[in-house]
Motif scaffolding. Structure first.
Motif, PDB file in Angstrom:
ATOM      1  N   TYR A  73       0.864  -1.277   0.140  1.00 18.37           N
ATOM      2  CA  TYR A  73      -0.024   0.107  -0.065  1.00 18.37           C
ATOM      3  C   TYR A  73       0.904   1.135  -0.178  1.00 18.37           C
ATOM      4  CZ  TYR A  73       0.568   1.110   4.785  1.00 18.37           C
ATOM      5  OH  TYR A  73       1.258   1.323   6.066  1.00 18.37           O
ATOM      6  N   ARG A  74       2.058   1.146   0.803  1.00 18.84           N
ATOM      7  CA  ARG A  74       2.845   2.226   0.377  1.00 18.84           C
ATOM      8  C   ARG A  74       3.631   2.588  -0.533  1.00 18.84           C
ATOM      9  NH1 ARG A  74       7.035   2.892   5.356  1.00 18.84           N
ATOM     10  NH2 ARG A  74       7.417   4.915   3.968  1.00 18.84           N
ATOM     11  N   ILE A  75       3.967   1.309  -1.522  1.00 22.57           N
ATOM     12  CA  ILE A  75       4.437   1.687  -2.727  1.00 22.57           C
ATOM     13  C   ILE A  75       3.347   2.398  -3.787  1.00 22.57           C
ATOM     14  CG2 ILE A  75       5.097   0.415  -4.766  1.00 22.57           C
ATOM     15  CD1 ILE A  75       6.362  -1.643  -2.645  1.00 22.57           C
ATOM     16  N   ALA A  76       1.981   1.854  -3.624  1.00 22.75           N
ATOM     17  CA  ALA A  76       1.019   2.600  -4.317  1.00 22.75           C
ATOM     18  C   ALA A  76       0.851   3.889  -3.971  1.00 22.75           C
ATOM     19  CB  ALA A  76      -0.180   1.822  -3.986  1.00 22.75           C
ATOM     20  N   ARG A  77       1.011   4.197  -2.892  1.00 22.71           N
ATOM     21  CA  ARG A  77       0.589   5.562  -2.392  1.00 22.71           C
ATOM     22  C   ARG A  77       1.958   6.595  -3.029  1.00 22.71           C
ATOM     23  NH1 ARG A  77      -2.589   6.203   3.100  1.00 22.71           N
ATOM     24  NH2 ARG A  77      -4.307   5.333   1.769  1.00 22.71           N
ATOM     25  N   MET A  78       3.149   5.970  -3.472  1.00 21.42           N
ATOM     26  CA  MET A  78       4.252   6.788  -3.795  1.00 21.42           C
ATOM     27  C   MET A  78       3.899   6.880  -5.641  1.00 21.42           C
ATOM     28  SD  MET A  78       7.109   4.710  -1.978  1.00 21.42           S
ATOM     29  CE  MET A  78       8.718   5.912  -2.437  1.00 21.42           C
ATOM     30  N   GLY A  79       2.799   6.657  -5.969  1.00 16.40           N
ATOM     31  CA  GLY A  79       2.529   6.911  -7.356  1.00 16.40           C
ATOM     32  C   GLY A  79       2.646   5.960  -8.399  1.00 16.40           C
ATOM     33  N   VAL A  80       2.563   4.635  -8.034  1.00 17.42           N
ATOM     34  CA  VAL A  80       2.508   3.663  -9.018  1.00 17.42           C
ATOM     35  C   VAL A  80       1.185   2.780  -8.786  1.00 17.42           C
ATOM     36  CG1 VAL A  80       4.148   2.469  -7.627  1.00 17.42           C
ATOM     37  CG2 VAL A  80       4.006   1.655  -9.916  1.00 17.42           C
ATOM     38  N   ALA A  81       0.666   2.501  -9.989  1.00 16.30           N
ATOM     39  CA  ALA A  81      -0.489   1.545  -9.990  1.00 16.30           C
ATOM     40  C   ALA A  81      -0.498   0.354 -10.690  1.00 16.30           C
ATOM     41  CB  ALA A  81      -1.744   2.384 -10.396  1.00 16.30           C
ATOM     42  N   LEU A  82      -0.934  -0.674 -10.143  1.00 13.90           N
ATOM     43  CA  LEU A  82      -0.898  -1.874 -10.842  1.00 13.90           C
ATOM     44  C   LEU A  82      -2.516  -2.340 -11.480  1.00 13.90           C
ATOM     45  CD1 LEU A  82       0.524  -4.837 -11.867  1.00 13.90           C
ATOM     46  CD2 LEU A  82      -0.405  -5.637  -9.330  1.00 13.90           C
TER      47      LEU A  82
END
Ligand SMILES: Nc1ncnc2c1ncn2[C@@H]1O[C@H](COP(=O)(O)OP(=O)(O)OP(=O)(O)O)[C@@H](O)[C@H]1O
Ligand SMILES: [Mg+2]
Length: 238
Positions: A74-83
């Motif tokens: 979830y933290r990776i997603a919040r850094m501006g990358v979406a899967l």
């Protein structure tokens, strides 16, 4: 310029067996990169490693210069990358507008590509028409549009798509998916796309990476890839 994504010596596998190893490549802003490889080549494993989904990877992953390899997803997603995941099951019991609204809740504050429900409905008129439809009742093409729209609503600047053409009719790929992926490229999004549909990948990507035998065996422009029928035959079975 700092690459958007910088992967160094990445490895991963299951039950002690390597699926990918020594994977290194970087993607700069605005690039549209296709990862190609046969069934089971490790495309999903590679994309999941970026998001720290599944077994932890070895090696280094930098997002805009920040190490992310051990961070929770979830933290990776919040850094501006979406899967946009393979299979795109989503939330079948929600209506389209609810599913979109949910994606806005996870949005980052700052974005180089501000995106709202209004801009999404402009970009995907079909989703506006279907806004009160249950996601379970969407066609495959519409479902893929929804998954893409949800990724954009998180205000991501790097969009990662895992075989978006899988299970879609050729017409839906040509008339819905391909134009939307081209739009992303023209809007300046950075895109990483795993595909088995070579025609689609070549139509939307500026660069091609081929995974085979756990490694990257080709990494060059789409034009160079087109000049290499041997690579295509040996590693992609074309
Ligand atoms: N959770 C898992 N547990 C054990 N093995 C797995 C798991 N996920 C994938 N594998 C194996 O790892 C290898 C790579 O799978 P992966 O899903 O990454 O390939 P892929 O290139 O995405 O294939 P496809 O094009 O079919 O989606 C395959 O041999 C697969 O069977
Ligand atoms: Mg896969």
């Amino acid at each position: 310029m700092t690459p958007v994504l910088d992967i160094n010596g990445l490895g991963n596998g299951y039950g002690g067996a390597d699926v990918i190893s020594g994977i290194s490549f970087a993607i700069t802003e605005g690039e549209s990169v296709a990862i190609l490889g046969r069934n089971g080549a490790g495309k999903t494993t590679l994309l999941h490693s970026i998001f720290n989904i599944g077994p932890p990877c070895t090696g280094q992953v930098l997002l805009n210069g920040h190490p992310i390899a051990r961070l929770p997803t979830y933290r990776i997603a919040r850094m501006g990358v979406a899967l946009v995941p393979q299979g795109r099951d989503g939330f079948p019991e929600l209506r389209v507008r609810e599913s979109l609204r949910l994606a806005t809740l996870t949005a980052r504050v700052a974005s180089s590509h501000p995106c709202t429900m209004e801009t999404i409905y402009q970009q995907f008129p079909r989703l506006y028409e279907r806004r009160n439809t249950l996601c379970a009742n969407l066609s495959g093409g519409e479902r893929q549009m929804l998954a893409l729209a949800r990724a954009l609503l998180t205000q991501a600047s790097l969009i990662v798509l895992d075989e978006p053409s899988e299970g879609l009719a050729p017409m839906a790929i040509r008339d819905m998916l391909q134009p939307e992926l081209l739009k992303l490229r023209n809007q300046g999004y950075t895109v990483l796309l795993a595909e088995q549909n070579i025609a689609l990948a070549l139509a939307v990507a500026t660069r091609v990476i081929i995974l085979s035998d756990r490694k990257i065996i080709f990494d060059d422009s789409t034009q160079e890839f087109r000049k290499n029928p041997d690579i295509q035959r040996m590693h992609l079975g074309l």
